[in-house]
Write a protein that holds these residues in place. Structure first.
Motif, PDB file in Angstrom:
ATOM      1  N   GLY A  50      11.360   2.295  -3.770  1.00  0.00           N
ATOM      2  CA  GLY A  50      10.529   2.647  -2.796  1.00  0.00           C
ATOM      3  C   GLY A  50       9.309   2.193  -2.474  1.00  0.00           C
ATOM      4  O   GLY A  50       8.458   1.564  -2.450  1.00  0.00           O
ATOM      5  N   ALA A  51       8.592   3.229  -3.717  1.00  0.00           N
ATOM      6  CA  ALA A  51       7.131   3.129  -3.737  1.00  0.00           C
ATOM      7  C   ALA A  51       7.151   1.709  -4.673  1.00  0.00           C
ATOM      8  O   ALA A  51       6.131   0.485  -4.256  1.00  0.00           O
ATOM      9  N   TYR A  52       7.894   0.625  -5.972  1.00  0.00           N
ATOM     10  CA  TYR A  52       7.772  -0.480  -6.253  1.00  0.00           C
ATOM     11  C   TYR A  52       7.386  -1.765  -5.236  1.00  0.00           C
ATOM     12  O   TYR A  52       6.778  -2.210  -4.615  1.00  0.00           O
ATOM     13  N   PHE A  53       8.681  -1.440  -4.421  1.00  0.00           N
ATOM     14  CA  PHE A  53       8.613  -2.414  -2.522  1.00  0.00           C
ATOM     15  C   PHE A  53       7.018  -2.197  -1.881  1.00  0.00           C
ATOM     16  O   PHE A  53       6.419  -3.158  -1.272  1.00  0.00           O
ATOM     17  N   ALA A  96       1.824   2.735 -15.360  1.00  0.00           N
ATOM     18  CA  ALA A  96       1.805   3.069 -14.712  1.00  0.00           C
ATOM     19  C   ALA A  96       1.457   2.601 -13.377  1.00  0.00           C
ATOM     20  O   ALA A  96       0.720   1.682 -13.721  1.00  0.00           O
ATOM     21  N   LYS A  97       2.039   1.950 -12.395  1.00  0.00           N
ATOM     22  CA  LYS A  97       1.477   1.404 -11.067  1.00  0.00           C
ATOM     23  C   LYS A  97       0.342   2.318 -10.381  1.00  0.00           C
ATOM     24  O   LYS A  97       1.440   3.441  -9.170  1.00  0.00           O
ATOM     25  N   PRO A  98      -0.726   1.794  -9.651  1.00  0.00           N
ATOM     26  CA  PRO A  98      -0.517   2.833  -8.347  1.00  0.00           C
ATOM     27  C   PRO A  98      -0.930   1.978  -7.200  1.00  0.00           C
ATOM     28  O   PRO A  98      -0.832   1.464  -7.299  1.00  0.00           O
ATOM     29  N   LEU A  99      -0.523   2.883  -6.386  1.00  0.00           N
ATOM     30  CA  LEU A  99      -0.731   2.523  -4.761  1.00  0.00           C
ATOM     31  C   LEU A  99      -2.466   3.200  -4.442  1.00  0.00           C
ATOM     32  O   LEU A  99      -2.860   4.152  -4.202  1.00  0.00           O
ATOM     33  N   PRO A 100      -2.765   1.925  -3.694  1.00  0.00           N
ATOM     34  CA  PRO A 100      -4.440   2.132  -3.061  1.00  0.00           C
ATOM     35  C   PRO A 100      -3.686   3.294  -2.020  1.00  0.00           C
ATOM     36  O   PRO A 100      -2.443   4.201  -1.437  1.00  0.00           O
ATOM     37  N   PHE A 129      24.826   6.312   3.770  1.00  0.00           N
ATOM     38  CA  PHE A 129      24.144   5.855   3.035  1.00  0.00           C
ATOM     39  C   PHE A 129      22.837   5.049   3.135  1.00  0.00           C
ATOM     40  O   PHE A 129      21.982   5.031   2.420  1.00  0.00           O
ATOM     41  N   GLY A 130      22.425   4.362   4.538  1.00  0.00           N
ATOM     42  CA  GLY A 130      21.579   3.620   4.125  1.00  0.00           C
ATOM     43  C   GLY A 130      19.997   4.211   5.031  1.00  0.00           C
ATOM     44  O   GLY A 130      19.540   4.330   4.623  1.00  0.00           O
ATOM     45  N   LEU A 131      20.668   4.863   5.890  1.00  0.00           N
ATOM     46  CA  LEU A 131      19.586   6.396   6.145  1.00  0.00           C
ATOM     47  C   LEU A 131      19.142   7.369   4.829  1.00  0.00           C
ATOM     48  O   LEU A 131      18.173   7.324   5.141  1.00  0.00           O
ATOM     49  N   SER A 132      20.112   7.671   4.404  1.00  0.00           N
ATOM     50  CA  SER A 132      19.406   8.846   2.962  1.00  0.00           C
ATOM     51  C   SER A 132      18.552   7.840   1.837  1.00  0.00           C
ATOM     52  O   SER A 132      16.967   8.408   1.170  1.00  0.00           O
ATOM     53  N   THR A 133      18.282   6.379   2.259  1.00  0.00           N
ATOM     54  CA  THR A 133      17.877   5.811   1.109  1.00  0.00           C
ATOM     55  C   THR A 133      16.916   5.042   1.691  1.00  0.00           C
ATOM     56  O   THR A 133      15.552   5.223   1.498  1.00  0.00           O
ATOM     57  N   ALA A 134      16.660   4.940   3.378  1.00  0.00           N
ATOM     58  CA  ALA A 134      15.923   5.035   3.826  1.00  0.00           C
ATOM     59  C   ALA A 134      14.365   6.124   4.263  1.00  0.00           C
ATOM     60  O   ALA A 134      13.245   5.924   3.376  1.00  0.00           O
ATOM     61  N   LEU A 135      15.300   7.175   4.169  1.00  0.00           N
ATOM     62  CA  LEU A 135      14.328   8.735   3.854  1.00  0.00           C
ATOM     63  C   LEU A 135      13.917   8.825   2.590  1.00  0.00           C
ATOM     64  O   LEU A 135      12.497   9.351   2.495  1.00  0.00           O
ATOM     65  N   VAL A 136      14.567   8.676   1.675  1.00  0.00           N
ATOM     66  CA  VAL A 136      13.554   8.738   0.042  1.00  0.00           C
ATOM     67  C   VAL A 136      12.767   8.125  -0.114  1.00  0.00           C
ATOM     68  O   VAL A 136      11.771   8.200  -0.478  1.00  0.00           O
ATOM     69  N   GLY A 137      12.926   6.357   0.381  1.00  0.00           N
ATOM     70  CA  GLY A 137      11.918   5.732   0.072  1.00  0.00           C
ATOM     71  C   GLY A 137      11.020   5.724   1.048  1.00  0.00           C
ATOM     72  O   GLY A 137       9.817   5.386   0.421  1.00  0.00           O
ATOM     73  N   THR A 138      10.865   6.575   2.110  1.00  0.00           N
ATOM     74  CA  THR A 138       9.688   6.773   2.608  1.00  0.00           C
ATOM     75  C   THR A 138       8.470   7.838   2.147  1.00  0.00           C
ATOM     76  O   THR A 138       8.188   7.750   1.843  1.00  0.00           O
ATOM     77  N   ALA A 187       3.404   8.218  -4.035  1.00  0.00           N
ATOM     78  CA  ALA A 187       3.568   7.212  -4.749  1.00  0.00           C
ATOM     79  C   ALA A 187       1.739   7.383  -5.129  1.00  0.00           C
ATOM     80  O   ALA A 187       0.872   7.156  -5.725  1.00  0.00           O
ATOM     81  N   PRO A 188       0.716   7.490  -3.823  1.00  0.00           N
ATOM     82  CA  PRO A 188      -0.470   7.356  -4.029  1.00  0.00           C
ATOM     83  C   PRO A 188      -1.574   8.434  -4.539  1.00  0.00           C
ATOM     84  O   PRO A 188      -2.146   8.830  -4.665  1.00  0.00           O
ATOM     85  N   ARG A 189      -0.457   9.748  -4.645  1.00  0.00           N
ATOM     86  CA  ARG A 189      -0.481  11.063  -5.394  1.00  0.00           C
ATOM     87  C   ARG A 189      -0.687  10.820  -6.931  1.00  0.00           C
ATOM     88  O   ARG A 189      -1.079  11.295  -7.462  1.00  0.00           O
ATOM     89  N   TYR A 190       0.764  10.660  -7.271  1.00  0.00           N
ATOM     90  CA  TYR A 190       1.034  10.128  -8.706  1.00  0.00           C
ATOM     91  C   TYR A 190       1.235   8.158  -8.648  1.00  0.00           C
ATOM     92  O   TYR A 190       0.836   7.428  -7.842  1.00  0.00           O
ATOM     93  N   PHE A 191       1.298   8.540  -9.860  1.00  0.00           N
ATOM     94  CA  PHE A 191       1.764   6.508  -9.959  1.00  0.00           C
ATOM     95  C   PHE A 191       3.467   6.431 -10.137  1.00  0.00           C
ATOM     96  O   PHE A 191       4.035   7.138 -10.037  1.00  0.00           O
ATOM     97  N   ILE A 192       3.088   4.999 -10.119  1.00  0.00           N
ATOM     98  CA  ILE A 192       4.525   4.790 -10.034  1.00  0.00           C
ATOM     99  C   ILE A 192       5.240   4.359 -11.922  1.00  0.00           C
ATOM    100  O   ILE A 192       4.268   3.299 -12.258  1.00  0.00           O
ATOM    101  N   THR A 193       5.900   4.501 -12.437  1.00  0.00           N
ATOM    102  CA  THR A 193       6.405   4.827 -13.421  1.00  0.00           C
ATOM    103  C   THR A 193       8.282   4.669 -13.179  1.00  0.00           C
ATOM    104  O   THR A 193       8.727   5.058 -11.852  1.00  0.00           O
TER     105      THR A 193
END
Lengths: 336, 293
Positions: free
Chosen positions: B50-53, B125-129, B199-208, B214-220
């Motif tokens: 979710g964060a990578y997208f 690690a990738k940052p988000l603004p 399944f879709g709902l749960s992945t949508a929630l975790v993606g959110t 992600a802006p607080r931490y980094f994405i790895t």
């Protein structure tokens, strides 16, 4: 039952016979000998995992935790206290068994996903604990170095000649597998297979669920610990990187490819996967991408593993397999 | 104001903000385990993806902003989850010991997704603004607008979710299935379709949750495991299947975590979660408000 026992024993002994004479042809090739030693270590570990998961039906992910705890224990007592490495391996195994029983205790009341998560949590928590315990001499994130080598009498093993290591690994992994084999085909094994297949029925027959589960936890941790202790002295250096998900994936694949709930399967799987791993090494990062995909595809298409798909195993073993392709009764699929 | 009091309040605020993201993810995990009975080991990987997208969107389009990111990524995650259920999980459901099998399969999927991320994005690690810049100073302590926004988004998501569960047809079907799967099937609820939605709902929630954290931490690539484990502890502590329990647990544990990390250092955070987990399982495996099933 008797036939099946013989078949598994024959395959098991045949593998070891091949391993016993293999160095006669390969003694010059240290690279292959080294891989074979690793195969035995991880293969034995995968077999013990298979024993817990495939036979006893306990969904544990903590085997690496036990492995690393034992490796550090053995490495540290021999390095700092000067205890003989052979004794160190045993102490490591006992320490792992202790951790296993401690983890097993809260698992007594639990099922499925909870056990998987608690043992996986153990896996995740060992690495930070090793780093925290740096002042005690664990070496922190760089790892524990210069662990004493094994020795027999005046002869000390060295990395120059791998043949003594090879035969030690052979003997230790043989003993570990033999204990697994003996346990599976004893009354204890029948007990926990009964618990796995039909818990309520097994309980009404008077099988003590707690006793068996705790026994499986303790024994599997002990055996894994023995392999861990050996590994520490063989490698000479251990670090929290052993708990990386890469090795975890490899060992899990050994079990899946070999067939869960088939005794020598996981050990054979060890050889298949590690040689595949060497073969795919040039692919670098893509290697583990492929391995991850293999897990998914193998479970979907080949739920019984390679050994399980061989015809003579298929019919006889059908009832023993943990993951079968047969349609389950509806009651089974609706249990939470 | 006393400097200690101020610091403690700051720690509590930081805990509350993390808790709001954990709460969203916890609900997602609770839903998937409570309704479709699948334990999804790839949950952490969906978090990472979710964060990578979001990162891809920001890296490709310089004019990208957060509302648009949520609008694109959240539905994308929903369909990704539905697709995963169809391709990977569905056919396993009718095998014996399918719960074990699905755990193994989703674990394999997790390795696949993590390593795919590693291959595509590399190990760095990738940052988000940040969501928002700037900070406000109510009563003398600082609260960044970003944290405030996270909290508000989380509250909105949770409210929408509970309305969805109680008011819409699909939501009620989900509740029915979580209470009694056979009964739901008998009265004609299309359980296979609902499993897909779940399944879709749960992945949508975790993606959110992934985009929010992600802006607080980094994405790895492997960064999803730790939040996944924490969220599971939260769900276990709150009681599986109880949304309110999950919410309480998220706030209690995240505030504790933030104190541990402030007082003892970040290395103790994982051991802390492990101890909480052991404690929950040893003394009250059904969690705060859950029914043990």
């Amino acid at each position: 039952m008797k036939m099946q026992m013989r078949q598994e024993l024959i395959i098991f002994l045949a593998i070891y016979l091949v391993l016993l004479i293999l160095p006669v042809f390969l003694y010059k090739d240290a690279y292959v000998i080294g891989i074979l030693i690793t195969c035995m270590v991880w293969g034995a570990m995968a077999s013990v995992w298979n024993f817990t998961m495939g036979y006893a039906g306990i969904f544990t992910f903590g085997q690496f935790g036990f492995f690393v705890v034992a490796a550090y224990t053995s490495g540290m007592v021999t390095k700092y206290l000067g205890i003989s490495p052979w004794l160190g391996i045993l102490i490591g195994g006992l320490m792992a068994a202790l951790v296993g029983v401690l983890i097993g205790l809260p698992c007594m009341k639990l099922k499925g996903a909870y056990i998987a998560l608690i043992t996986f949590a153990l896996h995740l928590v060992v690495a930070p604990m090793i780093k925290v315990a740096d002042p005690l001499g664990t070496g922190g994130s760089t790892g524990l170095m210069s662990i004493p080598k094994l020795s027999i009498g005046a002869y000390t093993f060295s990395r120059i000649d791998l043949i003594p290591w090879y035969y030690t690994a052979l003997v230790i992994s043989f003993l570990v597998l033999f204990v697994v084999y003996k346990t599976i085909f004893s009354s204890i094994g029948l007990g926990f297979i009964g618990l796995r297949d039909s818990e309520d029925f097994a309980k009404t027959l008077g099988i003590n669920e707690y006793k068996y589960k705790l026994m499986v936890f303790g024994l599997s941790a002990f055996l894994t610990g023995i392999m861990g202790g050996f590994y520490a002295h063989y490698a000479g250096i251990i670090s929290p990187r052993l708990l990386g998900l890469d090795i975890f994936l490899l060992v899990m694949l050994m079990m899946i490819i070999g067939g869960m709930g088939i005794f020598p399967g996981a050990f054979l799987g060890g050889f298949i996967i590690l040689f595949l791993n060497e073969f795919l090494r040039p692919l670098e990062a893509y290697r583990f991408l492929i391995f991850g995909a293999i897990v998914v595809v193998a479970i979907k298409l080949m739920p019984e593993g390679i050994l399980g798909n061989l015809s003579f195993f298929k019919n006889r073993m059908g009832k023993r397999l943990l993951i079968g392709s047969a349609k389950a009764e509806s009651s089974n699929s609706q249990k939470v | 104001m006393n400097i200690w009091v101020q610091q403690i309040i700051q720690v509590i605020i930081s805990g509350i903000v993390t808790a709001s993201a954990y709460a969203i993810m916890g609900i997602g995990l609770s839903v998937i385990y409570g309704i479709s009975r699948v334990f999804n080991f790839a949950y952490g990987s969906f978090f990472t993806w979710g964060a990578y997208f979001a990162w891809i969107l920001f890296a490709t389009f310089s004019w990208m902003n957060y509302p648009l990111v949520f609008l694109i990524v959240v539905p994308a995650m929903f369909f990704l989850g539905m697709g995963t259920e169809k391709v990977v999980v569905r056919s396993l459901r009718w095998r014996k010991n399918w719960q074990v099998t699905t755990m193994m399969v989703t674990l394999g999927l997790a390795f696949f997704m993590d390593n795919l991320a590693l291959v595509i994005f590399g190990g760095f690690a990738k940052p988000l603004p940040p969501l928002f810049r700037g900070a406000i100073n109510p009563f003398g302590f600082t609260l960044s607008v970003q944290d405030l926004a996270m909290l508000i988004i989380a509250i909105v998501v949770i409210l929408v979710f509970s309305l969805f569960m109680s008011k819409t047809r699909v939501g009620r079907c989900m509740q029915a299935i979580s209470q009694d799967m056979t009964g739901a099937e008998i009265v004609g609820i299309p359980i296979k379709k609902i499993f897909s939605y779940t399944f879709g709902l749960s992945t949508a929630l975790v993606g959110t949750g992934g985009i929010l954290l992600a802006p607080r931490y980094f994405i790895t690539p492997h960064g999803g495991w730790a939040p996944f484990f924490r969220v599971f502890v939260i769900v276990a502590f709150g009681g599986l299947g109880s949304i309110r329990g999950t919410l309480y647990a998220a706030f209690i544990l995240a505030i504790f975590e933030s104190f541990v990390s402030w007082g003892l250092g970040a290395t103790w955070v994982m051991p802390f979660w492990f101890l909480v987990f052991l404690g929950v399982l040893a003394f009250r495996p059904s969690g705060l408000m859950g029914t043990w099933g």
